[in-house]
Design a protein around this motif. Structure first.
Motif, PDB file in Angstrom:
ATOM      1  N   LEU A  27       0.691  -1.424  -0.441  1.00 56.49           N
ATOM      2  CA  LEU A  27       0.025  -0.180   0.185  1.00 56.49           C
ATOM      3  C   LEU A  27       0.694   0.958   0.035  1.00 56.49           C
ATOM      4  N   THR A  28       0.026   2.079  -0.617  1.00 52.86           N
ATOM      5  CA  THR A  28       0.997   3.432  -0.786  1.00 52.86           C
ATOM      6  C   THR A  28       0.875   4.028   1.218  1.00 52.86           C
ATOM      7  N   PHE A  29       1.918   3.892   2.241  1.00 53.41           N
ATOM      8  CA  PHE A  29       2.211   3.515   3.058  1.00 53.41           C
ATOM      9  C   PHE A  29       1.844   5.307   3.401  1.00 53.41           C
ATOM     10  N   SER A  30       2.554   6.715   2.340  1.00 52.23           N
ATOM     11  CA  SER A  30       2.710   8.132   3.472  1.00 52.23           C
ATOM     12  C   SER A  30       0.492   8.450   3.068  1.00 52.23           C
ATOM     13  N   THR A  31      -0.122   7.905   2.255  1.00 51.24           N
ATOM     14  CA  THR A  31      -1.755   8.229   1.891  1.00 51.24           C
ATOM     15  C   THR A  31      -2.065   7.921   3.314  1.00 51.24           C
ATOM     16  N   TYR A  32      -1.916   7.059   3.774  1.00 49.12           N
ATOM     17  CA  TYR A  32      -3.007   6.443   5.274  1.00 49.12           C
ATOM     18  C   TYR A  32      -2.747   6.830   6.428  1.00 49.12           C
ATOM     19  N   ALA A  33      -3.437   7.213   6.952  1.00 52.05           N
ATOM     20  CA  ALA A  33      -3.427   7.880   8.764  1.00 52.05           C
ATOM     21  C   ALA A  33      -3.304   6.653   9.314  1.00 52.05           C
ATOM     22  N   MET A  34      -2.639   5.828  10.325  1.00 52.71           N
ATOM     23  CA  MET A  34      -2.626   4.889  10.697  1.00 52.71           C
ATOM     24  C   MET A  34      -2.905   5.193  12.057  1.00 52.71           C
ATOM     25  N   ILE A  51      -2.263   8.301  14.130  1.00 49.31           N
ATOM     26  CA  ILE A  51      -1.377   9.701  13.426  1.00 49.31           C
ATOM     27  C   ILE A  51      -1.749  10.278  12.206  1.00 49.31           C
ATOM     28  N   SER A  52      -1.729  10.797  11.681  1.00 47.07           N
ATOM     29  CA  SER A  52      -1.623  11.934  10.044  1.00 47.07           C
ATOM     30  C   SER A  52      -0.862  10.845   9.389  1.00 47.07           C
ATOM     31  N   ARG A  53      -1.114  11.064   7.916  1.00 42.97           N
ATOM     32  CA  ARG A  53      -0.296  11.054   6.883  1.00 42.97           C
ATOM     33  C   ARG A  53       1.196  11.238   7.188  1.00 42.97           C
ATOM     34  N   SER A  54       1.499  12.363   7.637  1.00 42.90           N
ATOM     35  CA  SER A  54       2.771  13.129   7.693  1.00 42.90           C
ATOM     36  C   SER A  54       3.696  12.865   9.246  1.00 42.90           C
ATOM     37  N   THR A  58      -1.182  13.994  15.833  1.00 38.16           N
ATOM     38  CA  THR A  58      -0.933  12.805  16.542  1.00 38.16           C
ATOM     39  C   THR A  58      -2.876  12.952  17.561  1.00 38.16           C
ATOM     40  N   HIS A  59      -3.199  11.327  18.371  1.00 41.77           N
ATOM     41  CA  HIS A  59      -4.179  11.086  19.079  1.00 41.77           C
ATOM     42  C   HIS A  59      -4.174  10.707  19.670  1.00 41.77           C
ATOM     43  N   TYR A  60      -4.698  10.485  21.212  1.00 45.99           N
ATOM     44  CA  TYR A  60      -4.782   9.624  21.861  1.00 45.99           C
ATOM     45  C   TYR A  60      -5.953   9.189  22.709  1.00 45.99           C
ATOM     46  N   ALA A  61      -5.765   8.571  23.210  1.00 41.79           N
ATOM     47  CA  ALA A  61      -7.345   7.615  24.510  1.00 41.79           C
ATOM     48  C   ALA A  61      -6.283   8.614  25.931  1.00 41.79           C
ATOM     49  N   ASP A  62      -7.643   9.045  26.280  1.00 39.53           N
ATOM     50  CA  ASP A  62      -7.237   9.043  27.577  1.00 39.53           C
ATOM     51  C   ASP A  62      -6.230   8.733  28.639  1.00 39.53           C
ATOM     52  N   SER A  63      -6.840   6.729  28.372  1.00 33.81           N
ATOM     53  CA  SER A  63      -6.058   6.006  29.474  1.00 33.81           C
ATOM     54  C   SER A  63      -5.200   5.931  28.935  1.00 33.81           C
ATOM     55  N   VAL A  64      -4.616   6.592  28.038  1.00 35.49           N
ATOM     56  CA  VAL A  64      -2.795   6.733  27.851  1.00 35.49           C
ATOM     57  C   VAL A  64      -2.094   7.403  26.935  1.00 35.49           C
ATOM     58  N   TYR A 103      -8.527  12.934   8.066  1.00 33.10           N
ATOM     59  CA  TYR A 103      -8.022  13.292   9.304  1.00 33.10           C
ATOM     60  C   TYR A 103      -8.569  13.376  10.452  1.00 33.10           C
ATOM     61  N   THR A 104      -9.921  13.447  10.796  1.00 32.39           N
ATOM     62  CA  THR A 104     -10.511  13.735  12.287  1.00 32.39           C
ATOM     63  C   THR A 104      -9.939  13.158  13.348  1.00 32.39           C
ATOM     64  N   ILE A 105     -11.029  13.821  14.161  1.00 39.26           N
ATOM     65  CA  ILE A 105     -11.072  13.123  15.585  1.00 39.26           C
ATOM     66  C   ILE A 105     -11.998  11.880  15.327  1.00 39.26           C
ATOM     67  N   VAL A 106     -13.348  12.191  14.848  1.00 36.66           N
ATOM     68  CA  VAL A 106     -14.384  10.977  14.947  1.00 36.66           C
ATOM     69  C   VAL A 106     -13.642  10.388  14.051  1.00 36.66           C
ATOM     70  N   ILE A 107     -13.505  10.299  13.331  1.00 32.73           N
ATOM     71  CA  ILE A 107     -12.749   8.899  12.160  1.00 32.73           C
ATOM     72  C   ILE A 107     -11.638   8.017  12.538  1.00 32.73           C
ATOM     73  N   VAL A 108     -10.840   8.708  12.773  1.00 37.68           N
ATOM     74  CA  VAL A 108      -9.620   8.023  13.261  1.00 37.68           C
ATOM     75  C   VAL A 108      -9.565   7.421  14.383  1.00 37.68           C
TER      76      VAL A 108
END
Length: 127
Positions: A27-34, A51-54, A58-64, A103-108
Motif C-alpha cells: 500500500l502507499t503507506f504515506s497516503t494512510y493515517a495509521m 497518527i496522520s499521514r505526515s 496525533t491523537h490518544y485515548a485518555d487512558s494512555v 484525519y479527524t478525531i471522530v474518524i481516526v
C-alpha cells in the motif's frame, strides 16, 4: 494484497515499557493515517492512538495519554507505538490499522473507518 504485520508484544511487569511496530506492505503507506487499537478478552476493541499521514498530527485515548507515543517512518512503511509506565489494565491484543479517510478525531478514533487491519500482537502486563 495489503499486509500489516505487528510485532514487539510480550510479557512485561507493571511500570515497564514496550515498543510495538507495524510494518505495512503493498500500500502507499504515506497516503494512510495509521491507528492502534486494542482488545482485551470479553471487551470491545478500543481506540488507543492515531497518527496522520505526515506524522504531524496525533491523537490518544485518555487512558494512555502521557504514557504512549505513536510515531511513523514513511520511508520504512512502519508505524510504532511506544508504551511506557505500563499497567495491568493495558493487557490486550494490539492491532494496527490503516485509514485513507480525512484525519479527524471522530474518524481516526472509530474502528469501522479503517480499511486494513493487522493480525495483532499480544501485550500482557503483570502486576
Amino acid at each position: 494484497q495489503v499486509q500489516l504485520v505487528e510485532s514487539g508484544g510480550g510479557l512485561v511487569q507493571a511500570g515497564g515499557s514496550l515498543r510495538l511496530s507495524c510494518a505495512a506492505s503493498r500500500l502507499t503507506f504515506s497516503t494512510y493515517a495509521m491507528g492502534w487499537f486494542r482488545q482485551a478478552p470479553g471487551k470491545e476493541r478500543e481506540f488507543v492512538a492515531a497518527i496522520s499521514r505526515s506524522g504531524g498530527s496525533t491523537h490518544y485515548a485518555d487512558s494512555v495519554k502521557g504514557r504512549f507515543t505513536i510515531s511513523r517512518d514513511n520511508g520504512k512503511n512502519t508505524v510504532y507505538l511506544r508504551m511506557n509506565s505500563l499497567k495491568p489494565e493495558d493487557t490486550a491484543r494490539y492491532y494496527c490499522a490503516a485509514n485513507r479517510n480525512s484525519y479527524t478525531i471522530v474518524i481516526v478514533t472509530t474502528a469501522p473507518t479503517y480499511e486494513y487491519w493487522g493480525q495483532g500482537t499480544q501485550v500482557t502486563v503483570s502486576s
